[in-house]
Design a protein around this motif. Structure first.
Motif, PDB file in Angstrom:
ATOM      1  N   THR A  32       0.830  -1.201   0.000  1.00  0.00           N
ATOM      2  CA  THR A  32       0.000   0.000   0.000  1.00  0.00           C
ATOM      3  C   THR A  32       0.862   1.248   0.000  1.00  0.00           C
ATOM      4  O   THR A  32       1.995   1.228   0.498  1.00  0.00           O
ATOM      5  N   THR A  34       0.764   5.413   1.088  1.00  0.00           N
ATOM      6  CA  THR A  34       0.085   6.464   1.827  1.00  0.00           C
ATOM      7  C   THR A  34       0.889   7.754   1.693  1.00  0.00           C
ATOM      8  O   THR A  34       2.092   7.727   1.437  1.00  0.00           O
ATOM      9  N   LYS A  36       0.962  12.366   2.701  1.00  0.00           N
ATOM     10  CA  LYS A  36       0.481  13.474   3.516  1.00  0.00           C
ATOM     11  C   LYS A  36       0.961  14.789   2.923  1.00  0.00           C
ATOM     12  O   LYS A  36       2.076  14.888   2.406  1.00  0.00           O
ATOM     13  N   SER A  54      -4.187  13.812   4.500  1.00  0.00           N
ATOM     14  CA  SER A  54      -3.337  12.622   4.522  1.00  0.00           C
ATOM     15  C   SER A  54      -4.160  11.373   4.285  1.00  0.00           C
ATOM     16  O   SER A  54      -5.385  11.361   4.448  1.00  0.00           O
ATOM     17  N   SER A  55      -3.474  10.325   3.906  1.00  0.00           N
ATOM     18  CA  SER A  55      -4.075   9.003   3.787  1.00  0.00           C
ATOM     19  C   SER A  55      -3.366   8.069   4.760  1.00  0.00           C
ATOM     20  O   SER A  55      -2.228   8.326   5.163  1.00  0.00           O
ATOM     21  N   GLN A 104      -8.426   1.475   4.990  1.00  0.00           N
ATOM     22  CA  GLN A 104      -7.860   2.670   4.362  1.00  0.00           C
ATOM     23  C   GLN A 104      -8.533   3.913   4.925  1.00  0.00           C
ATOM     24  O   GLN A 104      -9.752   3.941   5.101  1.00  0.00           O
ATOM     25  N   THR A 106      -8.705   8.393   5.023  1.00  0.00           N
ATOM     26  CA  THR A 106      -8.394   9.722   4.512  1.00  0.00           C
ATOM     27  C   THR A 106      -8.710  10.733   5.605  1.00  0.00           C
ATOM     28  O   THR A 106      -9.798  10.686   6.198  1.00  0.00           O
ATOM     29  N   ASP A 107      -7.763  11.623   5.882  1.00  0.00           N
ATOM     30  CA  ASP A 107      -7.901  12.558   7.003  1.00  0.00           C
ATOM     31  C   ASP A 107      -7.698  13.983   6.497  1.00  0.00           C
ATOM     32  O   ASP A 107      -6.661  14.307   5.924  1.00  0.00           O
TER      33      ASP A 107
END
Length: 331
Positions: A32, A34, A36, A54-55, A104, A106-107
């Protein structure tokens, strides 16, 4: 295996931008990416604005993949197995339960901080989307796919739900000093709202969303992110003495009992107090109490709670008042 990189750049003396990227590979579920992005902007010496996107992810844990439990029940005199089946078992495959994958997230967040010599105020809002959250399903019973395996009921860990959580953090702090005295007052508050946005079944179990993730389990999930919590703290220092007084307000919690009715736990306030005397620069004596007034959650019918007791494990717990003393030595 993981690879991580991060970069920050001061566009101006006031404006900072930052970015990060991470790659991870797991042998038992895959790989994966990720990332930010974040920024900060200063308006003078007192006010700072900030924001980020971010993720993220959480890999399935070993128990979620491999935990397996079987007990035997007797139905009409015949032994029938009821199981929590591991993710890669024949039972899981019989009902079409897919291989676990990562959760998963998302933020998105944004806020500001204001401060001067003795006062600080910060506020941050956030919105978190989590997809494919791993949960333990309800028990699927009397399935034609389970009969050849002599299994009467089966549960599984699976990527079943999506959630959205919106929240606000507020922190206000003030410090007052005079001679040997110092008083710091802090008020912190958190407000949350979680919504269940989707329940994922498979073609074989379509229409059984209420078993996949029941309304009762939804209530427990939402209670894990309480709607509100507030904390007011007074920290007072005078020469070798230090006192800390804390008021904690736990917001209302709603759970569903075994009858399908709502158990409402009203807001509660807990008071904690500690006092410390610094005997030397290295030795300190502390005494205090947590939950001084012996506050408990609202009592419920023990026959209907998840715990089988007078309360479920919500808010401040059910340990009651706790008093302590300790002697500390600092090297």
């Amino acid at each position: 295996l993981a690879l991580y990189g991060e970069a920050e750049y001061d566009v101006t003396k006031e404006f900072l931008v930052a970015t990060a990227l991470r790659f991870e590979d797991y042998s038992d579920f895959g790989s994966t990416f990720t990332g930010k992005w974040a920024s900060r902007y200063k308006l003078g010496n007192s006010l700072t604005l900030r924001g980020s996107a971010s993720s993220g992810f959480r890999a399935p844990s070993l128990p979620q993949i491999y935990f397996n439990s079987t007990f035997t029940d007797f139905v009409a005199g015949q032994p029938v197995d009821k199981v929590i089946a591991r993710n890669n078992s024949a039972v899981a495959k019989a009902l079409g339960i897919p291989k676990l994958k990562e959760e998963q997230a998302t933020d998105l967040s944004g806020g500001f901080t204001f401060e001067n010599s003795n006062f600080t105020f910060s506020a941050d809002m956030y919105h978190v989307i989590i997809k494919d959250r791993i949960v333990l399903t309800g028990a699927f019973e009397d399935s034609a796919a389970l009969t050849p395996l002599n299994v009467g009921a089966a549960q599984f860990f699976t990527n079943a739900i999506d959630t959205r959580t919106t929240g606000l953090d507020l922190v206000v702090s003030h410090t007052m000093e005079s001679g040997d005295e110092r008083l710091k007052t802090t008020l912190a508050a958190n407000f949350n709202r979680m919504k269940l946005s989707a329940i994922h079944t498979n073609a074989q179990l379509a229409g059984q969303e209420d078993v996949y993730f029941s309304s009762r389990e939804k209530r427990f999930l939402i209670a894990s992110a309480p709607e509100s919590k507030m904390n007011l703290t007074f920290d007072y220092q005078y020469q070798k003495f230090n006192y800390n007084l804390q008021f904690v307000r736990y917001g209302q919690v709603k759970l569903e009992n075994w009858n399908g009715d709502l158990d409402v736990y009203k807001p509660q306030i807990v008071v904690n107090l500690t006092g410390t005397y610094n005997i030397t620069d290295h030795v300190a004596l502390t005494a205090g109490g947590l939950n001084l007034f012996n506050v408990y959650p609202d009592r419920k019918d023990p026959a209907l709670t998840e715990s089988g007791g007078l309360w479920d494990s919500v808010q401040m717990g059910f340990g009651g008042a706790f008093f302590f003393s300790k002697l500390t030595y600092r090297f």
